[in-house]
Each structure stands twice: as structure tokens, then as C-alpha cells.
Design a protein around this motif. Sequence first.
Motif, PDB file in Angstrom:
ATOM      1  N   PHE A 191     -14.766 -53.873  32.798  1.00 56.96           N
ATOM      2  CA  PHE A 191     -14.092 -53.167  33.929  1.00 56.96           C
ATOM      3  C   PHE A 191     -12.761 -53.863  33.578  1.00 56.96           C
ATOM      4  N   ALA A 192     -12.473 -54.825  33.010  1.00 59.43           N
ATOM      5  CA  ALA A 192     -11.218 -55.671  33.060  1.00 59.43           C
ATOM      6  C   ALA A 192     -10.132 -54.559  32.195  1.00 59.43           C
ATOM      7  N   GLY A 193      -9.035 -54.421  32.905  1.00 61.11           N
ATOM      8  CA  GLY A 193      -7.854 -53.845  32.385  1.00 61.11           C
ATOM      9  C   GLY A 193      -7.070 -53.182  33.545  1.00 61.11           C
ATOM     10  N   LYS A 194      -5.980 -52.602  32.956  1.00 59.67           N
ATOM     11  CA  LYS A 194      -5.122 -51.889  34.038  1.00 59.67           C
ATOM     12  C   LYS A 194      -5.120 -50.376  33.938  1.00 59.67           C
ATOM     13  N   TYR A 195      -5.316 -49.666  35.065  1.00 61.64           N
ATOM     14  CA  TYR A 195      -5.479 -48.285  35.000  1.00 61.64           C
ATOM     15  C   TYR A 195      -4.420 -47.634  35.892  1.00 61.64           C
ATOM     16  N   GLU A 196      -3.854 -46.565  35.499  1.00 61.57           N
ATOM     17  CA  GLU A 196      -3.115 -45.730  36.192  1.00 61.57           C
ATOM     18  C   GLU A 196      -3.918 -44.347  36.758  1.00 61.57           C
ATOM     19  N   PHE A 197      -3.158 -44.216  38.134  1.00 64.29           N
ATOM     20  CA  PHE A 197      -3.654 -42.962  38.702  1.00 64.29           C
ATOM     21  C   PHE A 197      -3.549 -41.717  37.908  1.00 64.29           C
ATOM     22  N   GLU A 198      -4.524 -41.044  37.614  1.00 65.75           N
ATOM     23  CA  GLU A 198      -4.477 -39.686  36.848  1.00 65.75           C
ATOM     24  C   GLU A 198      -4.841 -38.358  37.890  1.00 65.75           C
ATOM     25  N   GLY A 199      -5.636 -38.474  38.727  1.00 63.62           N
ATOM     26  CA  GLY A 199      -6.030 -37.362  39.522  1.00 63.62           C
ATOM     27  C   GLY A 199      -7.148 -37.728  40.272  1.00 63.62           C
ATOM     28  N   ASP A 200      -6.940 -36.851  41.489  1.00 67.84           N
ATOM     29  CA  ASP A 200      -8.315 -37.042  42.489  1.00 67.84           C
ATOM     30  C   ASP A 200      -8.580 -35.758  43.014  1.00 67.84           C
ATOM     31  N   GLU A 201      -9.738 -35.863  43.704  1.00 63.15           N
ATOM     32  CA  GLU A 201     -10.629 -34.603  44.343  1.00 63.15           C
ATOM     33  C   GLU A 201     -10.780 -34.825  45.778  1.00 63.15           C
ATOM     34  N   ASN A 202     -10.385 -33.949  46.547  1.00 63.52           N
ATOM     35  CA  ASN A 202     -10.774 -33.961  47.934  1.00 63.52           C
ATOM     36  C   ASN A 202     -10.196 -34.992  48.874  1.00 63.52           C
ATOM     37  N   TYR A 203      -8.920 -35.425  48.537  1.00 63.25           N
ATOM     38  CA  TYR A 203      -8.324 -36.175  48.905  1.00 63.25           C
ATOM     39  C   TYR A 203      -7.892 -36.053  50.607  1.00 63.25           C
ATOM     40  N   ASP A 204      -7.361 -34.929  50.844  1.00 61.94           N
ATOM     41  CA  ASP A 204      -6.845 -34.484  52.372  1.00 61.94           C
ATOM     42  C   ASP A 204      -8.082 -34.608  53.250  1.00 61.94           C
ATOM     43  N   ALA A 205      -9.363 -34.158  52.908  1.00 63.11           N
ATOM     44  CA  ALA A 205     -10.485 -34.127  53.660  1.00 63.11           C
ATOM     45  C   ALA A 205     -10.756 -35.409  54.032  1.00 63.11           C
ATOM     46  N   PHE A 206     -11.013 -36.425  52.762  1.00 58.08           N
ATOM     47  CA  PHE A 206     -11.439 -37.710  52.873  1.00 58.08           C
ATOM     48  C   PHE A 206     -10.542 -38.486  53.932  1.00 58.08           C
ATOM     49  N   VAL A 207      -9.291 -38.539  53.641  1.00 53.31           N
ATOM     50  CA  VAL A 207      -8.242 -39.356  54.601  1.00 53.31           C
ATOM     51  C   VAL A 207      -8.141 -39.027  55.931  1.00 53.31           C
ATOM     52  N   THR A 208      -8.473 -37.774  56.030  1.00 49.54           N
ATOM     53  CA  THR A 208      -8.549 -37.262  57.616  1.00 49.54           C
ATOM     54  C   THR A 208      -9.970 -37.671  58.035  1.00 49.54           C
ATOM     55  N   LYS A 209     -10.792 -37.708  57.418  1.00 44.54           N
ATOM     56  CA  LYS A 209     -12.108 -38.175  58.034  1.00 44.54           C
ATOM     57  C   LYS A 209     -12.016 -39.764  58.285  1.00 44.54           C
ATOM     58  N   VAL A 258     -13.306 -44.405  37.037  1.00 42.38           N
ATOM     59  CA  VAL A 258     -13.743 -43.310  37.970  1.00 42.38           C
ATOM     60  C   VAL A 258     -14.311 -43.957  39.365  1.00 42.38           C
ATOM     61  N   GLU A 259     -13.750 -43.703  40.406  1.00 43.58           N
ATOM     62  CA  GLU A 259     -14.007 -44.296  41.805  1.00 43.58           C
ATOM     63  C   GLU A 259     -14.611 -43.195  42.903  1.00 43.58           C
ATOM     64  N   ILE A 260     -15.366 -43.509  43.363  1.00 44.31           N
ATOM     65  CA  ILE A 260     -16.025 -42.393  44.326  1.00 44.31           C
ATOM     66  C   ILE A 260     -16.138 -42.993  45.855  1.00 44.31           C
ATOM     67  N   SER A 261     -15.572 -42.556  46.745  1.00 42.71           N
ATOM     68  CA  SER A 261     -15.754 -42.867  48.117  1.00 42.71           C
ATOM     69  C   SER A 261     -16.318 -42.001  48.818  1.00 42.71           C
ATOM     70  N   THR A 262     -17.340 -42.352  49.734  1.00 38.47           N
ATOM     71  CA  THR A 262     -18.023 -41.345  50.568  1.00 38.47           C
ATOM     72  C   THR A 262     -17.991 -41.861  52.054  1.00 38.47           C
ATOM     73  N   SER A 263     -17.411 -41.031  52.899  1.00 41.43           N
ATOM     74  CA  SER A 263     -17.692 -41.282  54.393  1.00 41.43           C
ATOM     75  C   SER A 263     -18.218 -40.179  55.170  1.00 41.43           C
ATOM     76  N   SER A 264     -18.960 -40.449  55.866  1.00 45.53           N
ATOM     77  CA  SER A 264     -19.439 -39.404  56.949  1.00 45.53           C
ATOM     78  C   SER A 264     -19.923 -38.119  55.934  1.00 45.53           C
ATOM     79  N   GLY A 265     -20.295 -38.061  54.925  1.00 44.79           N
ATOM     80  CA  GLY A 265     -20.755 -36.968  54.121  1.00 44.79           C
ATOM     81  C   GLY A 265     -19.592 -36.293  53.139  1.00 44.79           C
ATOM     82  N   VAL A 266     -18.257 -36.830  53.534  1.00 41.40           N
ATOM     83  CA  VAL A 266     -17.170 -36.297  52.663  1.00 41.40           C
ATOM     84  C   VAL A 266     -16.803 -37.136  51.455  1.00 41.40           C
ATOM     85  N   VAL A 267     -16.865 -36.586  50.426  1.00 40.27           N
ATOM     86  CA  VAL A 267     -16.585 -37.392  48.926  1.00 40.27           C
ATOM     87  C   VAL A 267     -15.061 -37.215  48.468  1.00 40.27           C
TER      88      VAL A 267
END
Length: 131
Positions: free
Chosen positions: A6-24, A113-122
Motif C-alpha cells: 500500500f505504501a506510496g502517494k496517491y492523488e485523487f483521480e475520480g469518484d462515484e456517488n459522492y453527493d448521495a454519500f456525503v448527504t447520507k 481504490v477506496e470504498i465507503s458504505t453507509s446505510s446502504g449508500v456506496v
Amino acid sequence: QGNMAFAGKYEFEGDENYDAFVTKIGLPSDKIEMGRNCKIVTEVVQNGNDFTWTQHFPGGRTTTNTFTIGKEAEMETMGGKKFKATVKMEDGKIVAEFPNYRHTAEICGGKLVEISTSSGVVYKRTSKKIA
């Protein structure tokens, strides 16, 4: 159990479902705007099962989580909440589970690749390796 690199530096490239998740998860709207397409740089230092996981946000703010696989640690979420969680390694993925919140991280094709799930929202965030 493979020791994923895992070691290294990574820069954000893209995401999916951001708005629904942060609202949730209840992020305030100013934070939602600030975080959208935010060029977060994630820096991972790995020493065996010990990790230091730092996220550098534009404007100088950083969040650092230090944890050991299989041991309970205090973690801070992207919303700034602190929880105690035991981080596990499952099929080469780092998995942290909180009440109503699950976060996984894996290296897939050289990307973080990071995946966060909260109350069914991915929410999925992909970062490319830069160092």
C-alpha cells in the motif's frame, strides 16, 4: 495472507456517488462543496502490519490515521468524526468497520481504490499513484 504494497502517494483521480454519500453521512453543504473533485493526496506509510494513513487536502488541512492490522485504534472519518475501530485485512483489502459505516481500501491495477458504505449508500474513490 498477502502483504499488499500500500505504501506510496496517491492523488485523487475520480469518484462515484459522492453527493448521495456525503448527504447520507450528514456533511454540511460547505464541506460537500469543498470536497467535490477535491485533489486529495493520500500518503500511506506501511511497516508490516503498522500503517500511517494521511490525507492531504488542498489548503493545507491533513487527516492522519495510525493503525495496526488486528488492533483497535482511534480513527477519524472524512466527516471529522472519531471512532474506535479494529482494522482488518480481508483478501488483500484493508477493512475498517464503524457503526453504520464500512470503509475498504485496496490496490487495484496500481491504483488506490477506496470504498465507503453507509446505510446502504456506496461511495467509491480512485486515486492514481504519484510516488
